[in-house]
Motif scaffolding. Structure first.
Motif, mmCIF file in Angstrom:
data_model
loop_
_atom_site.group_PDB
_atom_site.id
_atom_site.type_symbol
_atom_site.label_atom_id
_atom_site.label_comp_id
_atom_site.label_asym_id
_atom_site.label_seq_id
_atom_site.Cartn_x
_atom_site.Cartn_y
_atom_site.Cartn_z
ATOM 1 N N ASP A 45 0.862 -1.255 0.059
ATOM 2 C CA ASP A 45 0.087 -0.068 0.011
ATOM 3 C C ASP A 45 0.881 1.261 -0.040
ATOM 4 O O ASP A 45 2.005 1.369 0.367
ATOM 5 N N CYS A 46 0.297 2.396 -0.667
ATOM 6 C CA CYS A 46 1.097 3.436 -0.625
ATOM 7 C C CYS A 46 1.182 4.224 0.501
ATOM 8 O O CYS A 46 2.373 4.953 0.763
ATOM 9 N N GLU A 47 0.372 4.016 1.545
ATOM 10 C CA GLU A 47 0.187 4.672 2.832
ATOM 11 C C GLU A 47 1.543 4.152 3.605
ATOM 12 O O GLU A 47 2.356 4.720 4.258
ATOM 13 N N GLU A 48 1.542 2.961 3.528
ATOM 14 C CA GLU A 48 2.795 1.981 4.189
ATOM 15 C C GLU A 48 4.046 2.585 3.845
ATOM 16 O O GLU A 48 4.996 2.632 4.184
ATOM 17 N N ASN A 49 4.001 2.406 2.210
ATOM 18 C CA ASN A 49 5.319 2.804 1.749
ATOM 19 C C ASN A 49 5.710 4.346 2.051
ATOM 20 O O ASN A 49 6.900 4.757 2.243
ATOM 21 N N GLN A 50 4.765 5.210 2.356
ATOM 22 C CA GLN A 50 4.950 6.547 2.964
ATOM 23 C C GLN A 50 5.602 6.638 4.140
ATOM 24 O O GLN A 50 6.616 7.414 4.517
ATOM 25 N N LYS A 51 5.321 5.681 5.208
ATOM 26 C CA LYS A 51 5.918 5.811 6.474
ATOM 27 C C LYS A 51 7.303 5.113 6.358
ATOM 28 O O LYS A 51 8.294 5.556 7.075
ATOM 29 N N LEU A 52 7.643 4.317 5.488
ATOM 30 C CA LEU A 52 8.797 3.913 5.276
ATOM 31 C C LEU A 52 9.862 4.955 4.448
ATOM 32 O O LEU A 52 11.047 4.846 4.841
ATOM 33 N N LEU A 53 9.309 5.845 3.816
ATOM 34 C CA LEU A 53 10.116 6.843 3.071
ATOM 35 C C LEU A 53 10.718 7.708 4.285
ATOM 36 O O LEU A 53 11.757 8.382 4.086
#
Length: 374
Positions: free
Chosen positions: A132-140
């Motif tokens: 999910d893009c929201e989870e990817n944003q947290k990793l960024l």
């Protein structure tokens, strides 16, 4: 093959991220080679410790096949459930600290963990949420800014080509490639930074740290001198006060305030000072009174000796001195080695040899030039 060490599984302590690997090793090396349930339970207890061992409390009282099966059911429910494993992966990712712009090695550590998450995704279905893009944003938010900028270009190009948002597999491969470039052993900034550091600079840092360690006990002694003079203690002096230990009673105070030392007779105090190699001028260890530069002042007679070593020659109008001390030339005997404060006038009690003769206090003048008559 006989010269190689015997393979054995590692000890499982309760980390869900290590459970699947440990279970595979145990079943391959132990369970398949043991035929009796008692042996299997013995080795199961041997290779478990910590929180995992508390899960199996009560199981090892039996040695049948049902006990062995019950033990594995408890371990699989506690540590082998897919939900538990994916929660452990996500909890470790969320608690990962922010990586600085020049921390190449820490970027590589995060890349290795992202690759392990990618490899576990086909077997742990709950990890699919990382796409999910929201989870990817947290990793960024964990990555350096320069890596985030490059990933933004990668994502923008994919969206412009009307492709879906890149998956977690693409993201982990991208970070792995950037970490490999950042940790290049020859031409990366990390390699050039290590090459610029000279051994001489490192030696200077070591010398500076050694000097800082040597300054610490000196600061502690200066703080002790400030307290002795009655000055207001500073913040560092308050912290050092907790480390003070009395030589006499091993309590948290100076020997000036020690009730046990104050209750000793004067002769016993002198022996205590000599046996502990203390100074008669300041009651500190490490020098003698001849070399003392910080002599204490008596709070009773204001002479140059510590107050605990003060001896009263008068008390209640009567002379409190032993027969051997009546001829002393010092009005205040402190037992110091190089005491130079004496008087040629001493008090003497005079009385007749008859019984019940009253005593009269007079002052006698000592004549040092007199000689003994034959």
């Amino acid at each position: 093959m006989t010269k190689l060490p015997a393979p054995e599984p590692f000890t499982f302590t309760g980390d869900p991220l290590k459970f699947t690997e440990w279970r595979t090793c145990f079943k391959a090396l132990i369970e398949n080679n043991c035929t009796t349930p008692a042996h299997r339970l013995f080795y199961l207890k041997r290779y478990i410790s910590g929180d995992a061992l508390s899960v199996l409390e009560g199981t090892f009282y039996r040695s049948d096949e049902d006990a062995y099966t019950q033990a594995w059911d408890a371990l699989n429910k506690r540590y082998g459930h897919p939900f538990v494993i994916q929660r452990a992966f996500r909890a470790k990712l969320s608690s990962w600290p922010k990586i600085g712009p020049r921390e190449s090695l820490k970027l590589r550590e995060l890349s290795d963990f992202l690759v392990s998450c990618k490899n576990a995704m086909p077997h742990v279905h709950g990890l699919g949420v990382l796409d999910d893009c929201e989870e990817n944003q947290k990793l960024l938010q964990k990555l350096p800014d320069w890596v985030t900028t490059r990933w933004n270009r990668y994502v923008t190009k994919a969206l412009d080509e009307e492709k879906p948002y890149p998956s977690f597999t693409e993201f982990s491969d991208f970070v792995a490639e950037e970490a490999r470039i950042a940790c290049n052993p020859v031409s990366s900034l990390h390699a050039l930074k290590n090459a610029d550091e000279k051994p001489g600079k490192e030696q200077k840092r070591l010398k500076a740290s050694a000097l800082a360690q040597n300054v610490k006990p000196i600061t502690k002694s200066l703080s002790a001198l400030e307290r002795e003079k009655g000055s207001k203690p500073s913040h560092s002096a308050t912290q050092d006060k907790k480390q003070i230990e009395c030589v006499c009673c091993q309590q948290n105070h100076f020997i000036y305030k020690c009730e046990r030392f104050a209750a000793m007779p004067l002769e016993e105090k002198k022996r205590f000072v000599i046996n502990n190699k203390m100074c008669f001028g300041c009651l500190r260890i490490g020098h003698i009174s001849k070399n003392c530069r910080k002599r204490a002042t008596c709070n009773i007679c204001r002479q140059s000796h510590p107050s605990p070593l003060h001896e009263e020659c008068f008390q209640g109008g009567k002379l409190e001195a032993s027969p051997d001390e009546r001829a002393s030339t010092s009005l205040c005997c402190v037992g110091m080695v190089n005491c130079n404060r004496t008087s040629m006038i001493v008090p003497v009690w005079v009385s007749c040899a008859t019984k019940d003769s009253p005593e009269t206090l007079v002052y006698a003048l000592l004549d040092t030039q007199s000689r003994q008559l034959d």
